[in-house]
Scaffold this motif. Structure first.
Motif, short mmCIF file in Angstrom:
data_model
loop_
_atom_site.label_atom_id
_atom_site.label_comp_id
_atom_site.label_asym_id
_atom_site.label_seq_id
_atom_site.Cartn_x
_atom_site.Cartn_y
_atom_site.Cartn_z
N PHE A 472 0.84 -1.21 0.00
CA PHE A 472 0.00 0.00 0.00
C PHE A 472 0.88 1.26 0.00
CE2 PHE A 472 -2.75 3.22 1.95
CZ PHE A 472 -3.90 3.07 1.20
N ILE A 473 1.93 1.26 0.83
CA ILE A 473 2.83 2.41 0.88
C ILE A 473 3.62 2.52 -0.43
CG2 ILE A 473 4.85 3.37 2.07
CD1 ILE A 473 3.81 2.00 4.63
N VAL A 474 4.09 1.37 -0.95
CA VAL A 474 4.88 1.37 -2.20
C VAL A 474 4.04 1.94 -3.34
CG1 VAL A 474 5.85 -0.15 -3.97
CG2 VAL A 474 6.48 -0.46 -1.58
N PHE A 475 2.75 1.61 -3.38
CA PHE A 475 1.88 2.11 -4.46
C PHE A 475 1.92 3.63 -4.53
CE2 PHE A 475 -2.03 3.52 -6.42
CZ PHE A 475 -2.24 2.61 -7.44
N PHE A 476 1.75 4.28 -3.40
CA PHE A 476 1.66 5.74 -3.42
C PHE A 476 3.04 6.39 -3.52
CE2 PHE A 476 -2.45 4.55 -1.69
CZ PHE A 476 -3.28 5.36 -2.45
N VAL A 477 4.07 5.77 -2.95
CA VAL A 477 5.43 6.31 -3.10
C VAL A 477 5.85 6.24 -4.57
CG1 VAL A 477 7.86 5.90 -2.56
CG2 VAL A 477 6.17 5.83 -0.74
N LYS A 478 5.60 5.11 -5.23
CA LYS A 478 5.95 4.97 -6.64
C LYS A 478 5.13 5.92 -7.51
CE LYS A 478 9.05 1.67 -6.50
NZ LYS A 478 10.43 1.87 -6.98
N LYS A 479 3.87 6.12 -7.14
CA LYS A 479 3.02 7.03 -7.91
C LYS A 479 3.55 8.46 -7.83
CE LYS A 479 -0.83 9.93 -7.54
NZ LYS A 479 -1.37 10.83 -6.51
N VAL A 480 3.88 8.92 -6.63
CA VAL A 480 4.41 10.28 -6.45
C VAL A 480 5.76 10.42 -7.16
CG1 VAL A 480 5.28 11.94 -4.76
CG2 VAL A 480 3.17 10.68 -4.30
N SER A 481 6.63 9.41 -7.01
CA SER A 481 7.94 9.45 -7.65
C SER A 481 7.80 9.47 -9.17
CB SER A 481 8.77 8.25 -7.21
OG SER A 481 10.03 8.24 -7.84
N LEU A 482 6.86 8.69 -9.70
CA LEU A 482 6.63 8.66 -11.15
C LEU A 482 6.18 10.02 -11.66
CD1 LEU A 482 6.24 6.84 -13.76
CD2 LEU A 482 3.86 6.66 -13.03
N MET A 483 5.21 10.63 -10.97
CA MET A 483 4.65 11.90 -11.42
C MET A 483 5.66 13.05 -11.33
SD MET A 483 1.64 11.35 -12.50
CE MET A 483 0.25 10.23 -12.38
#
Length: 608
Positions: A472-483
């Motif tokens: 769950f944490i990885v999903f949002f960390v990767k999303k923010v990092s991607l954007m």
């Protein structure tokens, strides 16, 4: 006149909808070629007409009937409100749409796979917590160990005497009421884990079949023509943000389709081909050599780590530090070597991004599964035969530390691999530019983490809950990092088969390898004498054998004994079952070949 005619037509439509059943009325309104606002207006008018007619009939209806109708309406409204709230809780729904519009289906496939694994671990946690952990709470003994905080990192100390590990679970039959129903923890532990893996097998099998059917067999997945431009717009969308997002998404899909249609076929000379083959061979030798060296280092380090642990240390801090040497080293290797593989892939200069990603994934899967294989050999052949009082808990602690440290390194990889790379590419060396999202490396990180979770379920039943929070944490960390840090791929390409490949890699070698490890543990290894639900038995499977022997003395349970002897332990039954499955697979394969031939003929007819 036109206005009056339209008004009369609408009134007539409302009048017809009033006399339809609820299901028919909903379908009729959904199929109307109108905006959502117009559909809501028509629905509200229909509901008003129905309420008026119900008032006229109210005098003739009994009080009980009116109460039942009111309760049904209230229940339906409550259900609609609840479904709207649940839709709002799906926080990743909008995120996935934005990622697909901005970065294309290749990057989107990673986040879809991550969401799929997150749901998978939620299901795993609920099963283990319901049938193993909750009953253990009823028979749990007080924990006298003190909590220092280091246990969150090492998994040792206070956590040894909790439901987190196998060694804490009792081997007794739990019964809170005298002469009442009892709960056999040995059978509960065995059948919960066993049935869970059977369900996982079926889910993976059906998921592969579904994605294969959607992406390989379904001809609509390969249609790149004018219909993509003319027939895919949703006229129900009226919100400005949603319209812009849909435009971006459609624009990206058309670019991906055109890239596939206009694929260039490069013709190389003989010398260029020999040079490319030589570069590929050197890259593969370097990749395999690095993987072998990493596995050798992990093997000798794990043996040395067990010696240090068994000998003991002068103080607790030194002992806790020694526990982290193995997981930190393994995570360092799993983090740094994939960067080398990505660099080798860039040197090889593949013709398409898909080839680069699939080769990188293959090299990463060889590395990570080899390391996991070495660790499994260490746990089953060295730790299991050591002088430890509870080797199962020792293995569970090792896997806990590997999962936790791997999660930390995953977050650090986003920081150093994407954030610092963006700073360097925009401030220090502008020619580098923004980094691209490394799909191969990130997907293999997920498969590796899920493999550890599956292995650890037998030794740490609550491990899926920890992995659920991590994903769950990885999903949002990767999303923010991607954007914020990454740019869309330079070469846009369509990835219809990506998700199928990810599920297949999760199934083989990951899941099938885990099944072999669990099988050896359950049937071959002797459980610890002083801890766990299977203490004192020759193997974990001996609990089932003893249960069947007990059932033989009860007449009402003869059918269970018959199934066990004639089906479960019968080689002939599994031979017949395997033959039947192979025949069904062959028939379906022939059907698929026939459909492919029909599809080709239909395409030729369309072209003509």
């Amino acid at each position: 006149f036109c206005f009056l005619h339209g008004f009369d037509a609408e009134e007539g439509l409302v009048g017809r909808l009033v006399y339809m059943s609820t299901k028919e009325r909903i379908k009729k309104i959904q199929r109307m070629p109108e905006t959502m606002r117009k559909k809501r207006e028509i629905r509200n008018k229909v509901l008003k007409e129905i309420s008026k007619k119900s008032r006229h009939r109210g005098a003739q209806l009994s009080c009980c009937t009116q109460c039942l109708q009111g309760a049904a309406v209230s229940f339906r409204r409550f259900g609609n409100t609840l479904s709207e709230y649940f839709n709002q809780l799906r926080v990743w729904h909008k995120t996935l749409k934005i990622i697909g519009a901005e970065f294309g289906t290749s990057v989107l496939s990673y986040f879809v796979f991550l969401k799929w694994l997150l749901n998978f671990n939620i299901f795993s946690f609920l099963i283990n917590f319901s049938f193993i952990t909750i009953p253990q709470f009823l028979a749990a003994e007080p924990n006298n160990l003190s909590f220092t905080g280091l246990e969150l990192i090492t998994g040792a100390g206070y956590f040894q005497k909790t439901v987190l590990y196998y060694g804490f679970y009792t081997n007794a039959t739990i019964s809170k009421i005298e002469n009442g129903a009892s709960y056999n923890m040995q059978l509960a532990y065995f059948f919960t884990v066993g049935i869970y893996f059977v369900i996982c097998f079926l889910i993976l099998l059906f998921s592969m079949a579904k994605f294969f059917s959607r992406n390989f067999i379904n001809p609509q997945a390969f249609s790149v023509n004018a219909s993509k431009l003319l027939c895919t717009w949703d006229f129900n969308i009226t919100n400005e943000k949603a319209v812009k997002l849909k435009q971006k998404n459609l624009h990206t899909q058309i670019k991906e389709g055109l890239t596939e249609v206009n694929k260039e076929v490069l013709n190389f000379s003989v010398m260029e081909r020999l040079l490319r083959i030589g570069i590929h061979l050197i890259a593969w030798v370097a990749s395999l050599g690095t993987a072998v060296a990493a596995c050798t280092g992990v093997y000798f380090l794990s043996i040395n780590n067990l010696k240090l642990f068994m000998e003991g240390h002068r103080n607790d801090l030194e002992r806790q530090t020694s526990m982290l040497v193995l997981p930190v080293t393994v995570s360092l290797l799993n983090t740094l070597i994939p960067f080398l593989f990505s660099w080798l892939g860039h040197l090889e200069k593949f013709q398409t991004p898909g080839q680069h990603i699939y080769v990188t994934i293959t090299r990463n899967i060889i590395l990570k599964m080899s390391i996991v294989g070495i660790l499994c050999y260490y746990w089953l052949n060295i730790v299991a035969t050591s002088e430890s009082q509870c080797w199962e808990t020792l293995v569970g602690q090792d896997i806990y530390r590997l999962v936790l440290v791997d999660f930390i390194f995953c977050l650090l990889g986003s920081f150093f691999g994407e954030f610092l790379r963006r700073i360097i590419g925009t401030k220090v060396c502008v020619s580098l530019g923004l980094p691209e999202f490394d799909i191969g490396r990130n997907v293999l990180d997920l498969i590796y983490a899920q493999t550890l979770t599956w292995i650890g379920i037998l030794f740490s039943p609550l491990l899926p809950g920890i992995q659920m929070i991590a994903f769950f944490i990885v999903f949002f960390v990767k999303k923010v990092s991607l954007m914020r840090n990454c740019q869309p791929p330079h070469k846009v390409w369509r990835t219809a088969q990506m998700m199928t490949s990810f599920i297949f890699l999760l199934f083989c070698p990951s899941f099938l390898g885990v099944l072999s490890v669990i099988g050896v543990t359950v049937w071959r290894l002797k459980p610890s004498e002083e801890c766990g639900p299977f203490r004192g038995l020759s193997s974990m499977y001996a609990a089932v054998t003893a249960w069947i022997q007990t059932l033989e003395s009860y007449t009402a349970s003869k059918w269970v004994v018959w199934i066990y002897h004639n089906l479960i332990t019968s080689e002939l039954f599994f031979f017949i079952l395997s033959s039947f499955v192979l025949i069904v697979i062959y028939l379906y394969w022939q059907i698929i070949q026939g459909r492919k031939t029909m599809i080709e003929r239909l395409r030729k007819q369309i072209t003509n």
